[in-house]
Design a protein around this motif. Structure first.
Motif, PDB file in Angstrom:
ATOM      1  N   GLU A   1      -2.214   1.205  12.517  1.00 40.65           N
ATOM      2  CA  GLU A   1      -0.078   1.363  12.380  1.00 40.65           C
ATOM      3  C   GLU A   1       0.853   2.271  12.871  1.00 40.65           C
ATOM      4  O   GLU A   1       1.570   2.129  13.497  1.00 40.65           O
ATOM      5  CB  GLU A   1       0.280   1.030  10.437  1.00 40.65           C
ATOM      6  CG  GLU A   1      -0.382   0.597   9.896  1.00 40.65           C
ATOM      7  CD  GLU A   1      -0.309   1.050   7.968  1.00 40.65           C
ATOM      8  OE1 GLU A   1      -0.343   2.191   7.622  1.00 40.65           O
ATOM      9  OE2 GLU A   1      -0.860  -0.194   7.290  1.00 40.65           O
TER      10      GLU A   1
ATOM     11  N   LYS B   1      -3.913   3.710   8.749  1.00 35.71           N
ATOM     12  CA  LYS B   1      -3.124   4.648   8.371  1.00 35.71           C
ATOM     13  C   LYS B   1      -3.018   4.572  10.594  1.00 35.71           C
ATOM     14  O   LYS B   1      -1.900   4.827  11.404  1.00 35.71           O
ATOM     15  CB  LYS B   1      -2.708   5.910   8.012  1.00 35.71           C
ATOM     16  CG  LYS B   1      -2.629   5.817   6.528  1.00 35.71           C
ATOM     17  CD  LYS B   1      -1.234   5.163   5.970  1.00 35.71           C
ATOM     18  CE  LYS B   1      -0.726   4.461   5.450  1.00 35.71           C
ATOM     19  NZ  LYS B   1      -1.624   5.293   4.016  1.00 35.71           N
TER      20      LYS B   1
ATOM     21  N   ALA C   1       1.248   1.591   2.403  1.00 35.03           N
ATOM     22  CA  ALA C   1       1.850   2.211   4.092  1.00 35.03           C
ATOM     23  C   ALA C   1       3.195   2.419   4.014  1.00 35.03           C
ATOM     24  O   ALA C   1       4.203   2.247   3.281  1.00 35.03           O
ATOM     25  CB  ALA C   1       1.698   1.059   4.623  1.00 35.03           C
TER      26      ALA C   1
ATOM     27  N   GLU D   1       2.730  -3.329  10.396  1.00 33.89           N
ATOM     28  CA  GLU D   1       1.513  -3.445  10.651  1.00 33.89           C
ATOM     29  C   GLU D   1       1.586  -4.083  12.079  1.00 33.89           C
ATOM     30  O   GLU D   1       2.496  -5.173  12.068  1.00 33.89           O
ATOM     31  CB  GLU D   1       1.475  -4.116   9.565  1.00 33.89           C
ATOM     32  CG  GLU D   1       0.600  -3.770   8.096  1.00 33.89           C
ATOM     33  CD  GLU D   1       0.089  -4.771   6.927  1.00 33.89           C
ATOM     34  OE1 GLU D   1      -0.369  -5.701   7.662  1.00 33.89           O
ATOM     35  OE2 GLU D   1       0.739  -4.877   5.589  1.00 33.89           O
TER      36      GLU D   1
END
Lengths: 386, 491
Positions: free
Chosen positions: B434, B431, A169, A173
């Protein structure tokens, strides 16, 4: 961190319905700890340069400058590229083996078609699901699989849901509450629901892994991180049995020596890191690295090679019966080349895949011949690989 | 009902609605789209962007200029050996190329975010992806942006064969698929310089750009086509040297020969950074591709083959399928493909006629969004929906990287995939979440998520999605949910 992860685990159990590594379905006793790592070298890796048959009388004339002068002699006249010392040591200690003339049933030279066929396990027509996904549908135990990278490769696509993918990532989050609301919104959208719940499951396992934050499509610089991530997933208690790693960048039409050395060094480091990350589990693991096809025997105009046919398969891991070259060497004699230009494959890819699935993780020959690799009874599983 | 059609026009055919766009399109959605079939609608102003010729000249100048000044310096400063100077110059050239690429990405993102002709821009991007070149190494970085502006944009509403030739003979494509260094095997240059034939461009033109894999050509056709393409390269001092080497050995005699060699060399040096045809590097003789023999002018051989490939029925089928997949669904009905195939054949590859046929496809106007947006489409549609002037802060690279679709870096000559499965893996979803979570914080300045949803999707948003957005605990959360909604993730 621990508290956060377990909270998310509770959330998932409550609303997702699909978990990555399904609990309560223990692996069958005789496959406990056994892991399979499938590595796809995309772009057609040049087997003749990675593992040159240095005593073949024709190799000098064809290959000249593309033969690594410092390659480490192994056995049977083969030598391994000097950028791969770890793998050479594994071969000598019986933990690695090679199939020097390996190839699928496909005989054209399109990367994309060949990769699709390699992954879907068919002979002629590409289908929408991959052979590892079909294997999971008939698994002898509660097996699951993970792929490392942002896109789900075809080999794992299909009806089996115990499949996940993961890459690092880079952004903060979303809150658990937002996730719960989205899971609820996706109740009527099976595609998004499955993707999101699988993503959340994968995140729990990899949580806290310190990795290069540049996700996305990997070059050689990321091979090590990709293998480390695979190792972490596999080494979890109740972790998946199977990991798939795609490594891009093997299409060496020009400047092959330089490109290949860099990639092979990265792959060698990655294999070493995988062994470290797996720890004890390495002893019961098998890795297979394959490419969609090999490259031309002759060097082209740009110190590179073009799309060919026969290629190389690499097997490594404590479970592998190593120190051996598998299959016949077809030689580089003009008459032995496929269409006068490519190495002739002597070992069919499906026989190796089937042999590994059967003897390493317990699939039945019947499922392998009929369902996982349809209509493939004529290509029996290779015995004695592990 | 008309608002629904307006929303489909703006999202499925366009790049996502800007505020007010759905209403503009709603009165006559097809006419609104067709009005965008104009050559000028496909262009973006170059501004300060460099041409491919400028990029390549800078590279050559950097190296040659350095060498010349090195010769003039009688006393070479010992702390600065020539090799290090050359390295520094190369690094400078590379730095400029990377900055150039960044400017290209920004200009292109800005254009996509604000253009009033979004269908034309989607059409450009379809063809740009069809004829993929990628910034996969130092040499390519400076060329990918100019390629799209020089070879693709000016031709997307012209004839397919013109577009194909512009792409095939552009320095970027010649370099990316190795044709620039492919030399006829029986030429003098091949014998003396350890260079030879490279099949890559010929193969990919047949497999990806025209007929499609398994459509009736074989390895022999590829090799013959590759030989026809030899001689096409990028003008550089090296090409000039190779050409005069070829003439010398070909036995051009005495003073006349020397003059001719000089002239050939000068001609190429005047065309540094351009696609050039160098007959001395071309494999002589007639070529036979798909049963047709091409003799006569060496320079026109490849062009004539491209023209015949353009009118091949397999090419019509291949392109029709890709377009139907892009505008209808991952598995388009045969009826849609057939209509586009017919339009292509009837108009002899006139891409403005083909664009009209795409708009006229009834199959593409279903109320349910079928196509899962690729990351780039997602980012562009989000910035359009907010009426933003750019794609998020003018520094989109990091976002693109994290969503695994940095512009101009497609993983292979086949371009970016155009199907749901390739972009909807578990990690990709993570993703996206996010990203949505991060940008929603910046997007909610003054705008309610519910009105965002209405601007962006109008009647395409389901009741379920409207309720989920309306009931969010905060504006940020509502925006995240709107961006992640099944309808906004698709088009």
């Amino acid at each position: 961190m621990l508290q956060r992860l377990s909270r998310r685990a509770v959330l998932l159990a409550g609303c997702a319905g699909v978990l990555v590594a399904p609990k309560g379905r223990a692996a069958t006793p005789d496959s406990r700890g056994r892991k399979l790592i499938v590595v796809i070298l995309r772009g057609a890796a040049d087997g003749l340069a990675i593992l040159p048959k240095i005593d073949d009388p024709d190799i000098e004339a064809y290959r000249g400058l593309l033969v690594d002068r410092n390659a480490a002699p192994l056995s049977d006249g083969f030598a391994l590229h000097s950028a791969m010392p770890t793998l050479a040591a594994m071969y000598r200690s019986g933990e690695a083996a090679f199939v020097p003339a390996f190839g699928g049933p496909y005989r054209e030279r399109s990367h994309f078609e060949a990769q699709d066929l390699l992954e879907c396990g068919e002979v002629r027509n590409v289908v929408a699901d991959g052979w590892l996904n079909r294997a999971l549908q008939r698994a002898p135990g509660g097996y699951s699989a993970v792929s490392i990278g942002p896109a789900q490769p075809l080999i794992l696509r299909g009806d089996a849901q115990n499949v996940s993918s993961w890459s690092p990532a880079v952004l903060p989050e979303a809150s658990d509450d937002t996730i719960v609301r989205l899971m609820d919104l996706y109740e009527t959208d099976p595609v998004l629901k499955q993707a999101l719940s699988a993503a959340l499951g994968a995140d729990m396992v990899a949580g806290g892994m310190a990795m290069d934050s540049m996700g996305g499509r990997g070059g050689p610089a990321q091979y090590v991180q990709q293998f480390e991530a695979a190792g972490r997933f596999l080494a979890q208690p109740d972790g998946p049995e199977i990991a798939v790693v795609s490594l891009e960048g093997w299409d060496t039409h020009t400047q092959q020596n330089q490109m290949l050395r860099q990639r092979l060094a990265a792959l060698d480091n990655a294999i070493r890191r995988l062994r470290e990350t797996l720890g004890e589990i390495w002893k019961t693991s098998a890795l297979i690295a394959v490419s969609e096809f090999g490259r031309t025997v002759r060097v082209n105009g740009g110190q590179g090679t073009d799309h060919g046919t026969g290629g190389l398969a690499i097997l490594a891991g404590g479970a592998v019966k190593g120190g051996r070259m598998l299959g016949d060497w077809p030689t580089l004699k003009a008459a032995a080349l496929f269409e006068g230009r490519d190495l002739m494959p002597t070992v069919e890819s499906r026989s190796i895949f089937k042999g590994l699935l059967r003897d390493h993780l317990g699939w039945t020959t019947r499922d392998l011949n009929g369902f996982i690799f349809p209509d493939s009874a004529a290509v029996p599983p290779a015995g004695g690989l592990v | 009902m008309t608002r629904l059609m307006g929303a489909i026009a703006a999202t499925r055919f366009g790049l996502g609605a800007r505020p007010g766009e759905i209403n503009d399109a709603a009165s006559d959605p097809r006419a609104w789209l067709k009005a965008q079939i104009r050559p000028d609608a496909a262009l973006i102003p170059p501004g300060e962007l460099m041409s491919s010729k400028q990029v390549l000249e800078a590279r050559v100048d950097g190296l040659l200029g350095q060498r010349r000044s090195g010769e003039e310096d009688k006393v070479r400063p010992s702390a600065n050996p020539a090799e290090e100077v050359q390295k520094a110059v190369l690094q400078q050239v590379q730095r400029e190329a990377r900055e150039g690429l960044q400017k290209e990405i920004e200009a292109r993102s800005r254009h996509a975010a604000i253009t009033p002709d979004p269908f034309a821009e989607r059409w450009v991007r379809f063809w740009s992806n069809h004829f993929t070149v990628a910034a996969r190494n130092a040499q390519m970085i400076g060329l990918v942006g100019p390629f799209e502006r020089e070879a693709i944009r000016p031709h997307v509403f012209g004839r397919f064969e013109t577009l194909l030739a512009a792409s095939s003979f552009h320095p970027a494509m010649l370099t990316y698929l190795d044709a620039a260094r492919s030399v006829g095997p029986s030429t003098v240059a091949a014998r003396q310089r350890d260079v030879g034939l490279n099949e890559n461009l010929a193969r990919e033109i047949l497999e990806l750009h025209t007929m499609g894999v398994g459509s009736g050509y074989d390895q022999a056709d590829i090799i013959e086509f590759a030989k026809a393409l030899t001689g096409w390269t990028v003008g550089s001092p090296l090409t000039a040297r190779l050409a005069s080497l070829g003439m010398e050995a070909a036995g051009a005699r005495a003073a006349r020969g020397a003059r001719a060699r000089q002239a050939a060399r000068r001609r190429i040096l005047e065309q540094i950074g351009e696609a050039v045809f160098v007959e001395e590097l071309h494999e002589p003789g007639p070529r036979k591709v798909l049963g047709i023999v091409y003799s006569g002018s060496a320079e026109q051989q490849a062009e004539r083959i491209l023209r015949d490939l353009s009118s091949n029925p397999a090419t019509a089928r291949h392109i029709a399928f890709k377009l139907a997949r892009h505008f209808v669904s991952d598995t388009p009905p045969a009826s849609a493909t057939k209509k586009l195939e017919d339009a292509y054949l009837r108009s002899e590859g006139d891409l403005s006629v083909l664009a009209g046929a795409v708009i006229d496809l009834d199959e593409a106007w279903g109320a349910q969004p079928q196509k899962f947006k690729c990351p780039e489409e997602l980012l562009i549609s989000a910035s359009r929906a907010t009426g933003s002037q750019t794609t998020f802060g003018g520094a989109p690279r990091q976002i693109y990287v994290s969503l695994a679709q940095q512009p101009f870096t497609a993983p292979s000559p086949a371009g970016w995939p155009d199907d749901t499965a390739s972009w909807s893996g578990a990690d990709a979803m993570k993703k996206r979440l996010e990203w949505a979570n991060a940008v929603s914080r910046r997007m909610v300045r003054g705008e309610a998520p519910t009105s965002f949803l209405d601007q962006a999707l109008a009647d395409l948003a389901s009741k379920r999605t409207r309720d989920a957005v309306a009931r969010a605990e905060s504006a940020e959360q509502g925006m995240t949910i709107a961006l992640m909604s099944p309808e906004f993730q698709r088009r």
